[in-house]
Design a protein around this motif. Structure first.
Motif, mmCIF file in Angstrom:
data_model
loop_
_atom_site.group_PDB
_atom_site.id
_atom_site.type_symbol
_atom_site.label_atom_id
_atom_site.label_comp_id
_atom_site.label_asym_id
_atom_site.label_seq_id
_atom_site.Cartn_x
_atom_site.Cartn_y
_atom_site.Cartn_z
ATOM 1 N N VAL A 111 -0.354 15.601 -4.990
ATOM 2 C CA VAL A 111 0.809 16.260 -5.590
ATOM 3 C C VAL A 111 1.457 15.255 -6.531
ATOM 4 N N GLN A 112 1.805 15.676 -7.742
ATOM 5 C CA GLN A 112 2.406 14.758 -8.702
ATOM 6 C C GLN A 112 3.664 15.354 -9.306
ATOM 7 N N LEU A 113 4.643 14.458 -9.532
ATOM 8 C CA LEU A 113 5.892 14.850 -10.173
ATOM 9 C C LEU A 113 5.878 14.563 -11.662
ATOM 10 N N ALA A 114 4.998 13.668 -12.104
ATOM 11 C CA ALA A 114 4.872 13.340 -13.527
ATOM 12 C C ALA A 114 3.566 12.585 -13.725
ATOM 13 N N ARG A 115 3.157 12.464 -14.987
ATOM 14 C CA ARG A 115 1.996 11.647 -15.341
ATOM 15 C C ARG A 115 2.433 10.690 -16.438
ATOM 16 N N LEU A 116 2.818 9.487 -16.029
ATOM 17 C CA LEU A 116 3.388 8.501 -16.937
ATOM 18 C C LEU A 116 2.379 7.387 -17.176
ATOM 19 N N LEU A 124 0.831 -1.206 0.000
ATOM 20 C CA LEU A 124 0.000 0.000 0.000
ATOM 21 C C LEU A 124 0.865 1.257 0.000
ATOM 22 N N ILE A 125 1.941 1.256 0.789
ATOM 23 C CA ILE A 125 2.838 2.408 0.831
ATOM 24 C C ILE A 125 3.526 2.597 -0.520
ATOM 25 N N LEU A 126 4.003 1.500 -1.114
ATOM 26 C CA LEU A 126 4.607 1.590 -2.443
ATOM 27 C C LEU A 126 3.598 2.096 -3.471
ATOM 28 N N TYR A 127 2.362 1.653 -3.332
ATOM 29 C CA TYR A 127 1.302 2.083 -4.248
ATOM 30 C C TYR A 127 1.107 3.593 -4.169
ATOM 31 N N HIS A 128 1.097 4.121 -2.959
ATOM 32 C CA HIS A 128 0.900 5.560 -2.808
ATOM 33 C C HIS A 128 2.115 6.349 -3.291
ATOM 34 N N ILE A 129 3.307 5.780 -3.207
ATOM 35 C CA ILE A 129 4.460 6.415 -3.843
ATOM 36 C C ILE A 129 4.249 6.442 -5.360
ATOM 37 N N GLY A 130 3.740 5.339 -5.899
ATOM 38 C CA GLY A 130 3.463 5.284 -7.329
ATOM 39 C C GLY A 130 2.425 6.297 -7.764
ATOM 40 N N MET A 131 1.501 6.656 -6.852
ATOM 41 C CA MET A 131 0.464 7.619 -7.204
ATOM 42 C C MET A 131 1.033 8.984 -7.586
ATOM 43 N N VAL A 132 2.239 9.270 -7.164
ATOM 44 C CA VAL A 132 2.877 10.543 -7.510
ATOM 45 C C VAL A 132 3.213 10.593 -9.003
ATOM 46 N N PHE A 133 3.189 9.424 -9.677
ATOM 47 C CA PHE A 133 3.611 9.360 -11.078
ATOM 48 C C PHE A 133 2.526 8.836 -12.021
ATOM 49 N N VAL A 134 1.327 8.555 -11.544
ATOM 50 C CA VAL A 134 0.292 7.934 -12.381
ATOM 51 C C VAL A 134 -0.364 8.966 -13.304
ATOM 52 N N TRP A 173 2.509 4.468 -18.522
ATOM 53 C CA TRP A 173 2.953 3.092 -18.282
ATOM 54 C C TRP A 173 2.921 2.711 -16.807
ATOM 55 N N VAL A 174 2.962 3.697 -15.907
ATOM 56 C CA VAL A 174 2.953 3.394 -14.466
ATOM 57 C C VAL A 174 1.652 2.712 -14.056
ATOM 58 N N ALA A 175 0.577 2.965 -14.792
ATOM 59 C CA ALA A 175 -0.702 2.337 -14.459
ATOM 60 C C ALA A 175 -0.644 0.823 -14.564
ATOM 61 N N VAL A 176 0.212 0.286 -15.430
ATOM 62 C CA VAL A 176 0.259 -1.165 -15.636
ATOM 63 C C VAL A 176 0.761 -1.900 -14.387
ATOM 64 N N PRO A 177 1.918 -1.556 -13.809
ATOM 65 C CA PRO A 177 2.295 -2.224 -12.561
ATOM 66 C C PRO A 177 1.369 -1.907 -11.392
ATOM 67 N N MET A 178 0.748 -0.730 -11.405
ATOM 68 C CA MET A 178 -0.194 -0.409 -10.329
ATOM 69 C C MET A 178 -1.379 -1.359 -10.341
ATOM 70 N N LEU A 179 -1.775 -1.819 -11.536
ATOM 71 C CA LEU A 179 -2.898 -2.748 -11.645
ATOM 72 C C LEU A 179 -2.584 -4.115 -11.038
ATOM 73 N N ALA A 180 -1.312 -4.405 -10.806
ATOM 74 C CA ALA A 180 -0.951 -5.702 -10.236
ATOM 75 C C ALA A 180 -1.511 -5.879 -8.832
ATOM 76 N N SER A 181 -1.647 -4.793 -8.078
ATOM 77 C CA SER A 181 -2.155 -4.905 -6.702
ATOM 78 C C SER A 181 -3.467 -4.164 -6.484
ATOM 79 N N ASN A 182 -3.829 -3.284 -7.400
ATOM 80 C CA ASN A 182 -5.006 -2.440 -7.204
ATOM 81 C C ASN A 182 -6.287 -3.206 -6.897
ATOM 82 N N PRO A 183 -6.588 -4.324 -7.570
ATOM 83 C CA PRO A 183 -7.884 -4.975 -7.319
ATOM 84 C C PRO A 183 -7.980 -5.725 -5.996
ATOM 85 N N TRP A 184 -6.864 -6.007 -5.323
ATOM 86 C CA TRP A 184 -6.941 -6.886 -4.150
ATOM 87 C C TRP A 184 -6.323 -6.333 -2.873
#
Length: 388
Positions: A40-45, A24-34, A47-58
């Protein structure tokens, strides 16, 4: 409840809870780049959505299942339902109040500064705007609980369970027997998937969580049954055994479902421009992936991880303080990095390092200050031995 058999400590679920909060903590770090929004975001990439989907549903569904198991284990230790209600309220509502008053306001201020050019200092915001009970600039409502919605929902669901125990406690054995018959064997894997498919495709198609409690029926349709499932699973060796035996098959189905969802996201980011029907396929794949991953992970925890380790006690205690503080650290550090204009790779490394270091510092200091312990979700004590 006083006559109920004690629920043994399940070390495997402890490890699962630790891992789920870490993800969950890693996921929220990833949210800075989705590519979708965050405080607050540093970028909107894209491709970042693809690894985020690995844990998002569960990830959250698993936490509610594990919390349901822990809720039952705690309930049978208390001499009465009233004692259980008091104990859970103290452990959940006190940190929630502390978080809303102290930990969440910096997140809102950082969002206002980074996105909307808010001119005031943090202290100006906290003293004059935080409790305005309105939308600052018409865009950001205050006050808010942000990521702490999980704690509020968990308390509400726990109180609902306590109410059921008061009203229908004498029917507990029959209800447990029915649960074992229905969800033992294949039922524990298949029937929740059917429910999730119904929720995502028929009842709430295309909707997302609001985290607003009173209007968040999609979340309630998923997370409250998950908590109830965990509560009943704590008394069902049959369900745990079926998960232990079927984890490999469930894991393979979860991975295949993720491949479908990830492929669709890669080809049509956000499903923009996707042919008709693929949205339904995407939602269905996520529903299947979500519960199959829960089954696989609980089965792995039951079969391989149900053993203690010297680090388990400390990490089990630390996860709640980590959860309380991590998003505040992420957002404030992201705002600082946004102002610095550093290379993105360096931003990522600094954000990760600062989040891990800040979480550990918050926990290690808070556990040793007697009056801070209840505020960060720890049992009262002097903290010298880190008891939980």
């Amino acid at each position: 409840m006083t006559a109920a058999a004690p629920i043994p400590r399940h070390y495997g679920l402890d490890w699962l809870r630790i891992g789920a909060f870490a993800i969950l903590i890693l996921y929220h770090i990833g949210m800075v780049f989705v590519p979708w929004g965050f405080h607050v975001q540093l970028a909107r990439l894209p491709w970042v959505a693809v690894p985020m989907l690995a844990s998002n549903p569960w990830r959250l569904m698993l936490l509610f299942v594990v919390s349901g198991y822990a809720t039952r284990a705690l309930a049978v230790r208390h001499p009465s339902i009233l004692s259980f209600v008091r104990g859970r309220s103290a452990r959940l509502l006190v940190p929630l109040a502390f978080g809303v008053a102290i930990l969440v306001p910096p997140q809102i201020w950082a969002e206002l500064v980074g996105k909307y050019g808010y001119p005031g200092s943090y202290w100006t915001f906290w003293l004059h705007d935080w409790l305005s009970f309105g939308a600052i600039g018409g865009v950001v409502p205050t006050p808010a609980w942000n990521h702490l919605w999980f704690v509020g929902y968990l308390w509400v669901y726990t109180m609902a369970i306590a109410g059921v125990l008061v009203i229908g406690g004498r029917w507990g054995r029959r209800a447990q027997g029915a649960f074992d018959r229905v969800f033992g064997g294949w039922g524990g894997a298949v029937l929740p998937v059917v429910w999730l498919l119904l929720v995502d495709i028929r009842l709430f198609p295309g909707q997302t969580d609001t985290h607003g409690l009173i209007d968040d029926w999609l979340a309630h349709a998923i997370y409250f049954p998950a908590l109830l499932f965990g509560f009943a699973m704590a008394g069902s060796e049959r369900v745990l055994d079926s998960f232990r035996r079927g984890w490999a098959v469930a894991g393979a189905i979860a991975l295949a479902s993720y491949a479908v969802a990830a492929g669709l996201e890669w080809r049509w980011p956000g499903l923009a421009g996707a042919p008709n029907g693929l949205g339904t396929l995407f939602a269905g794949a996520r529903a299947v992936q979500g519960w199959m991953a829960v089954v696989a992970l609980i089965g792995i925890a039951e079969r391989f991880w149900n053993r203690d380790h010297p680090w388990r006690r400390t990490l089990t205690e630390a996860v709640f303080p980590f959860y309380l503080i991590h998003q505040t650290i992420i957002i404030l550090v992201a705002l600082w990095l946004w102002r610095m204009g550093l290379p993105l790779a360096l931003d990522t490394a600094l954000l990760f390092a600062a989040t891990v270091a800040g979480c550990w510092a918050f926990y290690l200091v808070g556990r040793r200050v007697r009056w801070l312990r209840p505020l960060i979700g720890l049992r009262p004590g002097d903290g010298r031995r880190g008891t939980i």
